[in-house]
Design an enzyme around this catalytic site. Structure first.
Site, PDB file in Angstrom:
ATOM      1  N   ARG A 185      -8.824   0.191  10.041  1.00  0.00           N
ATOM      2  CA  ARG A 185      -8.750  -1.104   9.588  1.00  0.00           C
ATOM      3  C   ARG A 185      -9.051  -2.184  10.631  1.00  0.00           C
ATOM      4  NH1 ARG A 185      -4.501  -0.383   5.189  1.00  0.00           N
ATOM      5  NH2 ARG A 185      -3.737   1.946   5.491  1.00  0.00           N
ATOM      6  N   ASP A 222      -4.898  -5.810   7.795  1.00  0.00           N
ATOM      7  CA  ASP A 222      -4.514  -4.462   7.807  1.00  0.00           C
ATOM      8  C   ASP A 222      -5.148  -3.940   6.412  1.00  0.00           C
ATOM      9  OD1 ASP A 222      -2.112  -6.299   7.127  1.00  0.00           O
ATOM     10  OD2 ASP A 222      -1.649  -4.617   6.067  1.00  0.00           O
ATOM     11  N   ARG A 278      -4.541   9.536  -1.943  1.00  0.00           N
ATOM     12  CA  ARG A 278      -5.740   8.877  -1.606  1.00  0.00           C
ATOM     13  C   ARG A 278      -7.037   9.374  -0.882  1.00  0.00           C
ATOM     14  NH1 ARG A 278      -4.274   2.933  -0.112  1.00  0.00           N
ATOM     15  NH2 ARG A 278      -3.844   3.743   2.067  1.00  0.00           N
ATOM     16  N   GLY A 299       1.833  -0.482  10.513  1.00  0.00           N
ATOM     17  CA  GLY A 299       1.632   0.738  10.353  1.00  0.00           C
ATOM     18  C   GLY A 299       1.994   1.382   9.021  1.00  0.00           C
ATOM     19  N   ASP A 355      -6.135  -0.561  -0.812  1.00  0.00           N
ATOM     20  CA  ASP A 355      -4.842  -0.973  -1.249  1.00  0.00           C
ATOM     21  C   ASP A 355      -4.816  -1.976  -2.208  1.00  0.00           C
ATOM     22  OD1 ASP A 355      -3.270   0.426   0.610  1.00  0.00           O
ATOM     23  OD2 ASP A 355      -3.428  -1.314   2.437  1.00  0.00           O
ATOM     24  N   LYS A 406       0.597   8.392  -0.287  1.00  0.00           N
ATOM     25  CA  LYS A 406       1.136   6.754  -0.343  1.00  0.00           C
ATOM     26  C   LYS A 406       2.337   7.172  -1.251  1.00  0.00           C
ATOM     27  CE  LYS A 406      -0.176   2.263  -1.400  1.00  0.00           C
ATOM     28  NZ  LYS A 406      -1.355   1.418  -1.694  1.00  0.00           N
ATOM     29  N   ASP A 450      12.154   1.967   2.084  1.00  0.00           N
ATOM     30  CA  ASP A 450      12.406   3.430   1.602  1.00  0.00           C
ATOM     31  C   ASP A 450      11.124   4.151   1.757  1.00  0.00           C
ATOM     32  OD1 ASP A 450      10.814   2.880  -0.691  1.00  0.00           O
ATOM     33  OD2 ASP A 450      12.641   2.500  -2.005  1.00  0.00           O
ATOM     34  N   GLY A 451       9.887   3.843   1.761  1.00  0.00           N
ATOM     35  CA  GLY A 451       8.744   4.476   2.168  1.00  0.00           C
ATOM     36  C   GLY A 451       8.396   5.249   0.794  1.00  0.00           C
TER      37      GLY A 451
END
Length: 526
Positions: A209, A278, A202, A116, A288, A139, A151-152
């Site tokens: 996916r 993914d 993005r 995820g 990605d 992102k 930490d994202g």
């Protein structure tokens, strides 16, 4: 294809972090950003509603005005304070229902039932002036329920790498997600050392996916799996909707798109670096750009990614991995393809078994164009001609990009040679190269084109400029260490016109030195 399939009955579990506080709203109409939320509305259970973490001191790194206009957005308004607030997570546009998307995936061959968006959020969708639906996503916008201890956040370097790579691929004519904006957050993110933080905005045809399908298939949730497949068909292949074999048709379409995409990667020497399930889109777009890079000296076993220690995702393995990933999609779709499992396996196996020939046809088309060959030639002879040239590049360590580019010079040379081409090969390898050039020029006779016409076609098929690894690193280092965006902006300008000779940009066409290439590695940037 193996009939074995993982039957995981796990439920979606998320971290206990509280959802970020509600955010102020900006009038989306002023930004020209009329948002829809079909993914959030139609696919409940496949996402978690979430808000971005506001950047403390945002500032622009880059704004893709060209893309904003193509999407029908008001680029001037977006460049203002409201646009910066929205793209930095300080505010939300009216109509936005941001969600973190759930998906599963095979990572380096090992299945994870829940991955995820650990540092991404789908802000919403816009329908561009051509009627195409496009995702707008963040992102690096902070922790989500899928962060798994991360930490994202994102750092300036990886964000600008993805911006550069997406625009380079777009200019090369290769399907790709693209960056609408890059924002400096004004905070430091903790990696091996503190680095300046950033957020990427993005744009994608969708973020569906292979792993998205694996998520529900692993849980044997037929109802949600069917809703997902129907959504994918309606969004990407609406002509299949309602057809008796629509789910098998979806698999075929994804295979076709991936065959085309991977062949185009191979043509320009692009190495994705982390082709996990993914990271394979249903739309056929490249997504990605983590440890990706472009090959310089042609070598089939080239690997740049620091985490690909066994070469699973090496240059030559990419079509094999594409087929492997498609087999995982086929497994996920089995129950929808046919109620009888044996028949379902037989049907999807036909698609997977047909992929090598499908890819080979696309590969041949790509390299025929790069060699200026007409498509009516003998397939076996043209394949041998192409493979022999690639073998020469490998044995001589010739630069992939420049070798193809200098074919135009060889066509124009009165003696059938080109000093530029000859200079790429070591002296002992020049005789085999000359012999190949003679074979190739004999084949070109059937094109019926004059040398000047052939040269134009060859230069239109073979770029002069690619994101040379040392140039990319130079630009990212300047932005990260000094806040200097000039090298990034200069490189971006060059990469947006890869086929055109740009006076004053000669250095951007040159390979890295031997010292620069030695041991070069790329990293995920997470």
């Amino acid at each position: 294809m193996s009939a074995l399939f993982l039957r995981l009955k796990a439920t979606m579990s998320v971290s206990a972090d509280p959802r970020p506080a509600s955010l102020p709203r900006v009038d989306a109409a002023q930004l020209g950003m009329v948002l829809d939320n079909s993914y959030a509305n139609e696919l409940t259970g496949l996402h978690a509603p979430w808000n971005p973490s506001p950047a403390p001191q945002p500032s622009w790194l880059a704004l893709n005005t060209e893309l904003a206009q193509a999407l029908g957005l008001n680029a001037d308004a977006i460049a203002g304070a409201d646009g910066l607030a929205v793209f930095s997570g300080q505010a939300l546009p009216t109509g936005a229902s941001p969600v973190a998307q759930a998906y599963a995936g095979h990572q380096f061959g090992h299945f994870s039932p829940q991955l995820g968006d650990g540092r991404a959020l789908l802000l919403g969708e816009v329908v561009d002036p051509q009627g195409q639906r496009r995702d707008i996503a963040f992102k690096g916008s902070g922790r989500t329920p899928f962060s798994r201890g991360g930490d994202g956040k994102a750092a300036v370097g990886p964000v600008l790498r993805e911006y550069l790579m997406g625009e380079a691929m777009q200019a090369l004519g290769i399907p790709t997600t693209r960056a609408l904006a890059a924002i400096a957050t004004g905070e430091q993110v903790a990696r091996e050392r503190p680095l300046p933080g950033a957020v990427l905005v993005r744009v994608a045809a969708s973020h569906l996916r292979v792993g998205t399908f694996q998520f529900f298939a692993a849980r044997e949730d037929q109802e949600k799996l069917k809703r997902l497949a129907d959504y994918a068909i309606n969004r990407h292949d609406p002509d299949l909707a309602g057809q008796p074999d629509q789910y098998l048709g979806l698999l075929r379409r994804v295979a076709e798109r991936q065959a085309t995409l991977i062949a185009q990667w191979m043509g320009v020497g692009f190495i994705h670096g982390v082709m996990n399930t993914d990271n394979m889109t249903i739309s056929g777009e490249t997504i990605d750009y983590g440890p990706c890079a472009f090959m310089e000296a042609h070598a089939p076993d080239t690997v740049f990614s620091s985490i690909d220690r066994d070469g699973r995702y090496a240059y030559a393995n990419q079509p094999l991995i594409a087929r492997w990933n498609l087999a995982r999609l086929a497994e996920a779709l089995l129950s929808l393809v046919h109620e009888d499992s044996d028949q379902a396996i037989a049907l999807v196996s036909d698609v997977i078994d047909a992929f090598p020939a499908l890819y080979q046809a696309q590969w041949l088309a790509v390299f025929r164009r790069k060699l200026g060959l007409v498509s009516s030639g003998n397939d076996a002879e043209d394949t041998a001609l192409i493979e022999d040239f690639l073998a020469l590049l490998h044995t001589q360590g010739m630069d992939h990009t420049l070798a193809f580019r200098h074919l135009a010079d060889a066509v124009e040379a009165t003696d059938g040679q080109a000093p530029e081409m000859m200079a790429l090969a070591a002296p002992p390898g020049r005789e085999p190269l000359l012999a190949w050039l003679q074979r190739w020029q004999q084949r070109l006779v059937s094109s019926g084109k004059s040398p000047p016409q052939l040269a134009v076609a060859l230069r239109a098929a073979n770029p002069l400029y690619i994101p040379r690894n040392h140039r990319v690193e130079e630009a990212l280092q300047a932005a990260t260490e000094r806040g200097d965006l000039v090298p990034f902006e200069r490189l971006l300008t060059v990469l947006k016109a890869p086929f055109d000779v740009q006076p004053g940009s000669e250095a951007y066409a040159l390979p890295a030195s031997v010292e620069q290439q030695a041991g070069y590695q790329t990293f995920c940037g997470t």
